[in-house]
Design a protein around this motif. Structure first.
Motif, PDB file in Angstrom:
ATOM      1  N   MET A  59      51.484  59.787  37.699  1.00  0.00           N
ATOM      2  CA  MET A  59      50.696  58.869  38.512  1.00  0.00           C
ATOM      3  C   MET A  59      50.298  57.666  37.672  1.00  0.00           C
ATOM      4  O   MET A  59      50.053  57.769  36.482  1.00  0.00           O
ATOM      5  CB  MET A  59      49.432  59.562  39.029  1.00  0.00           C
ATOM      6  CG  MET A  59      49.733  60.700  39.974  1.00  0.00           C
ATOM      7  SD  MET A  59      48.295  61.682  40.457  1.00  0.00           S
ATOM      8  CE  MET A  59      47.061  60.495  40.818  1.00  0.00           C
ATOM      9  N   GLY A  60      50.223  56.545  38.306  1.00  0.00           N
ATOM     10  CA  GLY A  60      49.719  55.337  37.679  1.00  0.00           C
ATOM     11  C   GLY A  60      48.819  54.622  38.664  1.00  0.00           C
ATOM     12  O   GLY A  60      49.032  54.680  39.860  1.00  0.00           O
ATOM     13  N   SER A  61      47.819  53.973  38.145  1.00  0.00           N
ATOM     14  CA  SER A  61      46.908  53.235  39.017  1.00  0.00           C
ATOM     15  C   SER A  61      46.847  51.796  38.546  1.00  0.00           C
ATOM     16  O   SER A  61      46.468  51.513  37.405  1.00  0.00           O
ATOM     17  CB  SER A  61      45.503  53.854  38.972  1.00  0.00           C
ATOM     18  OG  SER A  61      44.615  53.064  39.723  1.00  0.00           O
ATOM     19  N   TYR A  62      47.231  50.895  39.397  1.00  0.00           N
ATOM     20  CA  TYR A  62      47.202  49.474  39.068  1.00  0.00           C
ATOM     21  C   TYR A  62      46.362  48.735  40.095  1.00  0.00           C
ATOM     22  O   TYR A  62      46.648  47.637  40.491  1.00  0.00           O
ATOM     23  CB  TYR A  62      48.625  48.914  39.029  1.00  0.00           C
ATOM     24  CG  TYR A  62      49.464  49.602  37.991  1.00  0.00           C
ATOM     25  CD1 TYR A  62      50.326  50.627  38.355  1.00  0.00           C
ATOM     26  CD2 TYR A  62      49.341  49.270  36.654  1.00  0.00           C
ATOM     27  CE1 TYR A  62      51.076  51.293  37.403  1.00  0.00           C
ATOM     28  CE2 TYR A  62      50.096  49.937  35.694  1.00  0.00           C
ATOM     29  CZ  TYR A  62      50.960  50.938  36.069  1.00  0.00           C
ATOM     30  OH  TYR A  62      51.691  51.591  35.129  1.00  0.00           O
ATOM     31  N   GLY A  63      45.322  49.392  40.539  1.00  0.00           N
ATOM     32  CA  GLY A  63      44.461  48.817  41.565  1.00  0.00           C
ATOM     33  C   GLY A  63      43.693  47.598  41.070  1.00  0.00           C
ATOM     34  O   GLY A  63      43.544  47.367  39.883  1.00  0.00           O
ATOM     35  N   ILE A  64      43.236  46.829  42.007  1.00  0.00           N
ATOM     36  CA  ILE A  64      42.419  45.664  41.703  1.00  0.00           C
ATOM     37  C   ILE A  64      40.964  46.085  41.805  1.00  0.00           C
ATOM     38  O   ILE A  64      40.481  46.411  42.871  1.00  0.00           O
ATOM     39  CB  ILE A  64      42.725  44.514  42.688  1.00  0.00           C
ATOM     40  CG1 ILE A  64      44.082  43.913  42.393  1.00  0.00           C
ATOM     41  CG2 ILE A  64      41.651  43.460  42.638  1.00  0.00           C
ATOM     42  CD1 ILE A  64      44.141  43.033  41.177  1.00  0.00           C
ATOM     43  N   GLY A  65      40.297  46.058  40.697  1.00  0.00           N
ATOM     44  CA  GLY A  65      38.870  46.363  40.671  1.00  0.00           C
ATOM     45  C   GLY A  65      38.080  45.091  40.442  1.00  0.00           C
ATOM     46  O   GLY A  65      38.636  44.011  40.189  1.00  0.00           O
ATOM     47  N   ILE A  66      36.770  45.210  40.496  1.00  0.00           N
ATOM     48  CA  ILE A  66      35.909  44.039  40.326  1.00  0.00           C
ATOM     49  C   ILE A  66      36.116  43.392  38.960  1.00  0.00           C
ATOM     50  O   ILE A  66      36.084  42.170  38.833  1.00  0.00           O
ATOM     51  CB  ILE A  66      34.421  44.409  40.571  1.00  0.00           C
ATOM     52  CG1 ILE A  66      33.550  43.170  40.596  1.00  0.00           C
ATOM     53  CG2 ILE A  66      33.919  45.382  39.523  1.00  0.00           C
ATOM     54  CD1 ILE A  66      33.769  42.288  41.779  1.00  0.00           C
ATOM     55  N   GLU A  67      36.355  44.189  37.926  1.00  0.00           N
ATOM     56  CA  GLU A  67      36.559  43.624  36.592  1.00  0.00           C
ATOM     57  C   GLU A  67      37.815  42.762  36.526  1.00  0.00           C
ATOM     58  O   GLU A  67      37.814  41.692  35.930  1.00  0.00           O
ATOM     59  CB  GLU A  67      36.640  44.742  35.536  1.00  0.00           C
ATOM     60  CG  GLU A  67      35.368  45.540  35.382  1.00  0.00           C
ATOM     61  CD  GLU A  67      35.265  46.710  36.361  1.00  0.00           C
ATOM     62  OE1 GLU A  67      36.215  46.938  37.151  1.00  0.00           O
ATOM     63  OE2 GLU A  67      34.216  47.376  36.345  1.00  0.00           O
ATOM     64  N   ARG A  68      38.891  43.225  37.155  1.00  0.00           N
ATOM     65  CA  ARG A  68      40.140  42.456  37.134  1.00  0.00           C
ATOM     66  C   ARG A  68      40.017  41.172  37.950  1.00  0.00           C
ATOM     67  O   ARG A  68      40.552  40.138  37.584  1.00  0.00           O
ATOM     68  CB  ARG A  68      41.303  43.294  37.642  1.00  0.00           C
ATOM     69  CG  ARG A  68      41.717  44.347  36.656  1.00  0.00           C
ATOM     70  CD  ARG A  68      42.953  45.063  37.109  1.00  0.00           C
ATOM     71  NE  ARG A  68      43.283  46.096  36.133  1.00  0.00           N
ATOM     72  CZ  ARG A  68      44.343  46.850  36.206  1.00  0.00           C
ATOM     73  NH1 ARG A  68      45.192  46.706  37.201  1.00  0.00           N
ATOM     74  NH2 ARG A  68      44.576  47.765  35.297  1.00  0.00           N
ATOM     75  N   ILE A  69      39.313  41.251  39.065  1.00  0.00           N
ATOM     76  CA  ILE A  69      39.122  40.058  39.893  1.00  0.00           C
ATOM     77  C   ILE A  69      38.313  39.021  39.128  1.00  0.00           C
ATOM     78  O   ILE A  69      38.678  37.844  39.078  1.00  0.00           O
ATOM     79  CB  ILE A  69      38.435  40.421  41.234  1.00  0.00           C
ATOM     80  CG1 ILE A  69      39.379  41.268  42.082  1.00  0.00           C
ATOM     81  CG2 ILE A  69      37.995  39.163  41.975  1.00  0.00           C
ATOM     82  CD1 ILE A  69      38.723  41.884  43.298  1.00  0.00           C
ATOM     83  N   LEU A  70      37.217  39.449  38.512  1.00  0.00           N
ATOM     84  CA  LEU A  70      36.378  38.534  37.742  1.00  0.00           C
ATOM     85  C   LEU A  70      37.147  37.945  36.569  1.00  0.00           C
ATOM     86  O   LEU A  70      37.104  36.737  36.322  1.00  0.00           O
ATOM     87  CB  LEU A  70      35.114  39.245  37.262  1.00  0.00           C
ATOM     88  CG  LEU A  70      34.123  38.402  36.486  1.00  0.00           C
ATOM     89  CD1 LEU A  70      33.653  37.203  37.307  1.00  0.00           C
ATOM     90  CD2 LEU A  70      32.936  39.246  36.050  1.00  0.00           C
ATOM     91  N   SER A  71      37.880  38.775  35.848  1.00  0.00           N
ATOM     92  CA  SER A  71      38.663  38.290  34.703  1.00  0.00           C
ATOM     93  C   SER A  71      39.708  37.260  35.125  1.00  0.00           C
ATOM     94  O   SER A  71      39.891  36.250  34.464  1.00  0.00           O
ATOM     95  CB  SER A  71      39.363  39.460  34.003  1.00  0.00           C
ATOM     96  OG  SER A  71      38.414  40.336  33.462  1.00  0.00           O
ATOM     97  N   ALA A  72      40.380  37.518  36.231  1.00  0.00           N
ATOM     98  CA  ALA A  72      41.396  36.585  36.717  1.00  0.00           C
ATOM     99  C   ALA A  72      40.765  35.260  37.133  1.00  0.00           C
ATOM    100  O   ALA A  72      41.294  34.188  36.835  1.00  0.00           O
ATOM    101  CB  ALA A  72      42.165  37.191  37.886  1.00  0.00           C
ATOM    102  N   ALA A  73      39.620  35.323  37.796  1.00  0.00           N
ATOM    103  CA  ALA A  73      38.935  34.092  38.222  1.00  0.00           C
ATOM    104  C   ALA A  73      38.484  33.272  37.027  1.00  0.00           C
ATOM    105  O   ALA A  73      38.657  32.052  36.988  1.00  0.00           O
ATOM    106  CB  ALA A  73      37.740  34.431  39.113  1.00  0.00           C
TER     107      ALA A  73
END
Length: 88
Positions: A17-31
């Motif tokens: 299994m792998g998880s590549y979901g978008i979490g709040i940390e990834r959204i903030l980092s990308a922004a």
């Protein structure tokens, strides 16, 4: 976990299994990555913790600049947090 499933041939194999979901940390980092500059981060309104824009019509006019600075000072006073100040 020890989870196993049957593959197409009917043999038991472990689940990978792998998880590549978008979490709040990834959204903030990308922004922040997209919108930062030398003065700091500038978040889009949809995810910014607050929204304040102080724009004097003519910053060369002393009264307008003074009032704008006063408003700005109120926004960054005790109990508030400042992330970036745009000069000018």
């Amino acid at each position: 976990m020890g989870l196993r499933v049957l593959n197409a041939e009917g043999a038991e194999v472990p689940v990978i299994m792998g998880s590549y979901g978008i979490g709040i940390e990834r959204i903030l980092s990308a922004a922040v990555e997209q919108r930062h500059d030398k003065d700091g981060m500038a978040l889009p309104p949809a995810i910014a913790p607050f929204a304040v824009v102080v724009t004097p019509v003519n910053s060369a006019e002393p009264t307008q600049r003074s009032v704008a600075e006063e408003i700005y000072g109120t926004c960054v006073g005790p109990g508030s947090r400042r992330f970036a100040r745009r000069p000018g």
